[in-house]
Design a protein around this motif. Structure first.
Motif, PDB file in Angstrom:
ATOM      1  N   ILE A  60      10.419   5.245  -8.168  1.00 21.98           N
ATOM      2  CA  ILE A  60      11.578   6.097  -8.414  1.00 21.98           C
ATOM      3  C   ILE A  60      11.653   6.522  -9.873  1.00 21.98           C
ATOM      4  CG2 ILE A  60      13.202   4.215  -8.926  1.00 21.98           C
ATOM      5  CD1 ILE A  60      15.244   5.765  -7.189  1.00 21.98           C
ATOM      6  N   ASN A  61      11.052   5.733 -10.761  1.00 22.13           N
ATOM      7  CA  ASN A  61      11.107   6.072 -12.187  1.00 22.13           C
ATOM      8  C   ASN A  61       9.993   7.019 -12.619  1.00 22.13           C
ATOM      9  OD1 ASN A  61      13.380   4.431 -12.640  1.00 22.13           O
ATOM     10  ND2 ASN A  61      12.075   2.610 -12.707  1.00 22.13           N
ATOM     11  N   HIS A  62       9.224   7.527 -11.665  1.00 22.00           N
ATOM     12  CA  HIS A  62       8.142   8.463 -11.978  1.00 22.00           C
ATOM     13  C   HIS A  62       8.283   9.774 -11.198  1.00 22.00           C
ATOM     14  CE1 HIS A  62       5.950   5.213 -14.059  1.00 22.00           C
ATOM     15  NE2 HIS A  62       6.365   4.448 -13.077  1.00 22.00           N
ATOM     16  N   VAL A  63       9.476  10.026 -10.630  1.00 20.03           N
ATOM     17  CA  VAL A  63       9.627  11.199  -9.766  1.00 20.03           C
ATOM     18  C   VAL A  63       9.490  12.516 -10.532  1.00 20.03           C
ATOM     19  CG1 VAL A  63      11.016  10.001  -8.037  1.00 20.03           C
ATOM     20  CG2 VAL A  63      12.151  11.115  -9.965  1.00 20.03           C
ATOM     21  N   GLU A  64       9.801  12.523 -11.825  1.00 19.22           N
ATOM     22  CA  GLU A  64       9.714  13.770 -12.588  1.00 19.22           C
ATOM     23  C   GLU A  64       8.286  14.290 -12.665  1.00 19.22           C
ATOM     24  OE1 GLU A  64      12.226  15.440 -13.634  1.00 19.22           O
ATOM     25  OE2 GLU A  64      13.822  13.950 -13.285  1.00 19.22           O
ATOM     26  N   SER A  65       7.298  13.405 -12.458  1.00 15.92           N
ATOM     27  CA  SER A  65       5.892  13.815 -12.554  1.00 15.92           C
ATOM     28  C   SER A  65       5.295  14.214 -11.212  1.00 15.92           C
ATOM     29  CB  SER A  65       5.055  12.670 -13.144  1.00 15.92           C
ATOM     30  OG  SER A  65       5.524  12.290 -14.410  1.00 15.92           O
ATOM     31  N   VAL A  66       6.019  13.972 -10.121  1.00 14.92           N
ATOM     32  CA  VAL A  66       5.448  14.180  -8.788  1.00 14.92           C
ATOM     33  C   VAL A  66       5.316  15.673  -8.489  1.00 14.92           C
ATOM     34  CG1 VAL A  66       5.842  13.864  -6.312  1.00 14.92           C
ATOM     35  CG2 VAL A  66       6.298  11.982  -7.900  1.00 14.92           C
ATOM     36  N   THR A  67       4.127  16.076  -8.060  1.00 17.23           N
ATOM     37  CA  THR A  67       3.899  17.451  -7.612  1.00 17.23           C
ATOM     38  C   THR A  67       3.516  17.519  -6.140  1.00 17.23           C
ATOM     39  OG1 THR A  67       1.589  17.339  -8.342  1.00 17.23           O
ATOM     40  CG2 THR A  67       3.202  18.236  -9.902  1.00 17.23           C
ATOM     41  N   GLY A  68       3.058  16.410  -5.571  1.00 20.34           N
ATOM     42  CA  GLY A  68       2.675  16.383  -4.162  1.00 20.34           C
ATOM     43  C   GLY A  68       3.868  16.069  -3.272  1.00 20.34           C
ATOM     44  N   SER A  69       3.628  16.117  -1.967  1.00 19.10           N
ATOM     45  CA  SER A  69       4.666  15.816  -0.975  1.00 19.10           C
ATOM     46  C   SER A  69       4.664  14.330  -0.641  1.00 19.10           C
ATOM     47  CB  SER A  69       4.419  16.633   0.301  1.00 19.10           C
ATOM     48  OG  SER A  69       4.493  18.019   0.040  1.00 19.10           O
ATOM     49  N   ALA A  70       5.835  13.800  -0.298  1.00 15.46           N
ATOM     50  CA  ALA A  70       5.968  12.373   0.018  1.00 15.46           C
ATOM     51  C   ALA A  70       6.633  12.208   1.379  1.00 15.46           C
ATOM     52  CB  ALA A  70       6.793  11.661  -1.046  1.00 15.46           C
TER      53      ALA A  70
ATOM     54  N   GLY B 136       0.818  -1.213   0.000  1.00 12.61           N
ATOM     55  CA  GLY B 136       0.000   0.000   0.000  1.00 12.61           C
ATOM     56  C   GLY B 136       0.851   1.261   0.000  1.00 12.61           C
ATOM     57  N   GLY B 137       2.017   1.203   0.662  1.00 15.88           N
ATOM     58  CA  GLY B 137       2.944   2.332   0.593  1.00 15.88           C
ATOM     59  C   GLY B 137       3.537   2.474  -0.796  1.00 15.88           C
ATOM     60  N   HIS B 138       3.862   1.330  -1.413  1.00 17.83           N
ATOM     61  CA  HIS B 138       4.313   1.333  -2.814  1.00 17.83           C
ATOM     62  C   HIS B 138       3.270   1.977  -3.712  1.00 17.83           C
ATOM     63  CE1 HIS B 138       4.833  -0.281  -6.865  1.00 17.83           C
ATOM     64  NE2 HIS B 138       3.767  -1.039  -6.691  1.00 17.83           N
ATOM     65  N   LEU B 139       1.997   1.582  -3.563  1.00 19.47           N
ATOM     66  CA  LEU B 139       0.938   2.168  -4.401  1.00 19.47           C
ATOM     67  C   LEU B 139       0.733   3.647  -4.097  1.00 19.47           C
ATOM     68  CD1 LEU B 139      -1.797  -0.622  -4.536  1.00 19.47           C
ATOM     69  CD2 LEU B 139      -0.128   0.008  -6.290  1.00 19.47           C
ATOM     70  N   SER B 140       0.969   4.052  -2.858  1.00 18.19           N
ATOM     71  CA  SER B 140       0.838   5.469  -2.519  1.00 18.19           C
ATOM     72  C   SER B 140       1.863   6.293  -3.290  1.00 18.19           C
ATOM     73  CB  SER B 140       1.013   5.665  -1.012  1.00 18.19           C
ATOM     74  OG  SER B 140      -0.004   5.015  -0.292  1.00 18.19           O
ATOM     75  N   LEU B 141       3.125   5.857  -3.298  1.00 23.99           N
ATOM     76  CA  LEU B 141       4.154   6.584  -4.037  1.00 23.99           C
ATOM     77  C   LEU B 141       3.956   6.472  -5.542  1.00 23.99           C
ATOM     78  CD1 LEU B 141       7.319   5.673  -1.936  1.00 23.99           C
ATOM     79  CD2 LEU B 141       5.951   7.768  -1.836  1.00 23.99           C
ATOM     80  N   LEU B 142       3.531   5.288  -5.993  1.00 25.56           N
ATOM     81  CA  LEU B 142       3.287   5.110  -7.424  1.00 25.56           C
ATOM     82  C   LEU B 142       2.149   6.022  -7.890  1.00 25.56           C
ATOM     83  CD1 LEU B 142       4.437   3.355  -9.744  1.00 25.56           C
ATOM     84  CD2 LEU B 142       2.548   1.762  -9.336  1.00 25.56           C
ATOM     85  N   SER B 143       1.117   6.149  -7.069  1.00 26.75           N
ATOM     86  CA  SER B 143       0.003   7.045  -7.408  1.00 26.75           C
ATOM     87  C   SER B 143       0.454   8.493  -7.440  1.00 26.75           C
ATOM     88  CB  SER B 143      -1.129   6.875  -6.387  1.00 26.75           C
ATOM     89  OG  SER B 143      -1.682   5.581  -6.431  1.00 26.75           O
ATOM     90  N   LEU B 144       1.357   8.864  -6.541  1.00 27.25           N
ATOM     91  CA  LEU B 144       1.861  10.233  -6.521  1.00 27.25           C
ATOM     92  C   LEU B 144       2.572  10.561  -7.828  1.00 27.25           C
ATOM     93  CD1 LEU B 144       1.583  12.208  -4.127  1.00 27.25           C
ATOM     94  CD2 LEU B 144       3.976  11.728  -3.578  1.00 27.25           C
ATOM     95  N   GLY B 145       3.253   9.549  -8.430  1.00 23.99           N
ATOM     96  CA  GLY B 145       3.955   9.778  -9.688  1.00 23.99           C
ATOM     97  C   GLY B 145       3.085   9.586 -10.913  1.00 23.99           C
ATOM     98  N   ARG B 146       2.142   8.631 -10.882  1.00 21.16           N
ATOM     99  CA  ARG B 146       1.348   8.323 -12.069  1.00 21.16           C
ATOM    100  C   ARG B 146      -0.010   9.015 -12.088  1.00 21.16           C
ATOM    101  NH1 ARG B 146       1.602   2.059 -13.607  1.00 21.16           N
ATOM    102  NH2 ARG B 146       0.284   2.946 -15.259  1.00 21.16           N
TER     103      ARG B 146
END
Length: 617
Positions: A537-547, A468-478
């Protein structure tokens, strides 16, 4: 203002975590309660009703009690790493013994004591494979390896006379997580029979008959596409499947009392549970308990198959473990004379139940969502995603979800594809997608919540532990336009960096998951591509929220270093990221650890809603 970490009524010390019945005719039980910094145990004698004092020794939710109530067994894993060796301790604290001296460290994927308490069957995993190991409790004999496989093997069971052992393994279909049940003659160490429902599969063993001389096994099978009980005789080949054709959805197969001819199951439909008894002779079922809430909570990739579950007592009477959104776990005993409370729920303030709905994902799949909005103005929304992925959010007390509502946040918890209790197709529905199906389900949940006036992107957070933590970060990027922040607990953020550091049981499981295609085919060459797409980690360029990454310093499932590499990459891309640590393994210990996790997340949510950044806080 209440001090951070001070006692909180939503997070009560002393709530019941689980009840672990011992084998044998008396069926003594270990009651495990959550303390401030860890767990405490008591021994319950069902025949007399007596509950002993707190044990002066450490226990966990995976600790087993010997049939005579004199010993407990658990893995000594250096504070939660999940890698170590088995230790037996007298319940009075007077004696302790290592059960596998001279062995290297291992991970457990199953543990069961014999009916007489003389032997212990461990399903252990190390770099050489998965092993079914018979261990003398007295140390009078060397541990015997009964079965070894390079493929996955889990949850070994012993027959009542300790003549046979079973293990669930994918050896018959390498790489594909559809198990068959292998039975081994303990004397000769030869395989004597296999229960194999492939290609439809899987089938798993729940337990041997507790009656000496009766070598039949209660199975859990998905031959029909939904979980159902079956009884199989490995020596005779006879098998009876209980189709329960008038029931929709899965049945969690919990326990069996052949002397009374009763199979205990939890029927699950659209997230709801009720406790049923199936007549072994006729296949007819009757309701044992149906008062709302849940009667079992499945675990995965662990020592035992449930966090907690209802079971049958020494005379075949149901012992009901149950909880709902507003009531902590408690235990009831159902007798001919009525309902007897064994362990009452601890007192908590009145709460709000989450409602169940089904949202439609991108491809038309219906996905179950729990949700609730607090009274008064809504300050934000928390979307909770469970770990696993083969776990499920059940209707049971979650202090943090109640506490979020106390502070004006709407809450929702998503049973995305990969969740159990919704049938085989749904549980396997994330195979081959490298996160695509789960992300579609997250997006569908947010879209539905918006129809209720919730989930404003400026005030919506996603959170979850482990997967669920993985999906949280993945959602932040995707899905960067949907969330203002993610609270990722023991998250896998950089799968490639974590790969060489994972414990062997987890690495083998994920090799299988990442190698499978949407059609159930297995191809090891898929792993590298899946890791790349799967890694946040491969989607960090798209992240706008805080992690916020909250990681265990001793964790061997989501190792520490990969959290640091994600934070460095996101920070270099201009992102707002904070990594903090707790001194344990894959989860904080004790109710105070859960409370501190919530209070820190709440503090960070307030910062974000005020327009601030998390880094450096």
């Amino acid at each position: 203002m209440r001090e951070i970490g001070a006692p909180h009524p939503r997070f009560p010390s002393g709530r019941l975590l689980t009840v672990r019945p011992a084998p044998g005719p008396e069926r003594r039980c270990l009651l495990v309660f959550e303390g401030d910094e860890g767990a405490r145990g008591q021994v319950w004698h069902p025949r007399t009703g007596e509950i002993g004092d707190d044990l002066p020794i450490p226990v966990t939710g995976d600790t087993l009690l010997s049939p005579d109530g004199e010993w407990v067994v658990d893995l000594d894993d250096d504070g939660g790493s999940e890698v170590g060796g088995l230790v037996a301790r007298r319940v009075d604290g007077s004696e302790s013994r290592e059960l596998t001296p001279g062995w290297g460290p291992y991970v457990l994927r199953g543990l069961e004591l014999s009916r007489d308490g003389a032997q212990l069957l461990a399903t252990a995993v190390d770099d050489a494979g998965h092993h079914l190991v018979l261990i003398s409790m007295s140390g009078a004999a060397e541990p015997q390896v009964l079965f070894t496989s390079e493929e996955e093997a889990w949850l070994g069971h012993l027959s009542a006379d300790s003549a046979y052992a079973s293990v669930d393994t994918t050896e018959h279909n390498p790489g594909v997580r559809r198990a068959a049940v292998t039975v081994v003659d303990i004397r000769t160490r030869q395989v004597v029979a296999t229960a194999d429902d492939l290609p439809a599969g899987p089938v798993r063993a729940v337990r041997f008959s507790p009656v000496p001389g009766d070598e039949r096994i209660l199975l859990w099978t998905e031959r029909s596409g939904f979980a159902r009980p079956a009884i199989w005789g490995p020596l005779t080949g006879e098998r009876r499947d209980y189709d329960l054709a008038d029931l929709a959805g899965d049945t969690l197969v919990l326990d069996w009392a052949p002397d009374q001819g009763v199979i205990l199951v939890a029927h699950c439909e659209a997230g709801r549970q009720r406790l049923l008894a199936v007549d072994e002779a006729t296949g007819e079922w009757s309701v044992v308990h149906d008062a709302g809430g849940s009667y079992a909570d499945p675990d995965v990739a662990s020592v035992l198959p449930y966090y907690w579950q209802s079971f049958l007592g020494p005379d075949g009477e149901p012992v009901v473990l149950t909880s709902d959104w507003t009531t902590p776990l408690h235990a009831l005993r159902l007798t001919a004379d009525g309902t007897e409370s064994v362990v009452p729920p601890v007192a908590v303030p009145p709460g709000r139940a989450l409602a169940s709905t089904v949202v439609t994902s991108a491809d038309g799949t219906g996905v179950q969502l729990w949700w609730s909005a607090p009274p008064g103005p809504v300050r934000g929304t928390i979307l909770d995603v469970h770990g696993g992925p083969n776990l499920v959010t059940v209707d049971a007390y979650r202090p943090e979800l109640q506490a979020w509502q106390d502070h004006g946040f709407a809450v929702a918890s998503l049973n995305y594809r990969g969740s159990v209790t919704f049938g085989r197709a749904f549980r396997e529905g994330f195979w081959g997608g490298a996160g695509d199906r789960e992300i579609e389900d997250v997006a569908a949940a947010i879209a539905w919540l918006r129809t209720k006036g919730l989930a404003d992107p400026a005030s919506t957070f996603i959170t979850g532990p482990s997967y669920g933590g993985h999906l949280s970060l993945l959602s932040l990027g995707r899905l960067p336009d949907l969330f203002t922040g993610a609270f990722a607990v023991v998250a896998m953020a950089d799968w490639a960096a974590a790969w060489p550091q994972m414990n062997p049981a987890i690495k083998k499981s994920w090799t299988s998951f990442l190698s499978m295609g949407t059609d159930g085919s297995f191809d090891h060459s898929r792993v590298e591509a899946a890791l790349a797409r799967f890694s946040s980690i491969n989607h960090v360029e798209s992240v706008t929220g805080s992690a916020w990454l909250y990681q265990g310093s001793r964790d061997t499932r989501t190792p520490p270093e990969q959290a640091r590499t994600y934070a460095e990459r996101l920070r270099a891309a201009g992102g707002d990221v904070l990594v903090e640590w707790f001194d344990a393994g894959h989860e904080p210990t004790g109710i105070r650890g859960i409370q501190l996790e919530f209070e820190r997340a709440l503090e960070l949510a307030e910062v974000r809603l005020a327009g601030g950044r998390w880094e450096g806080r």
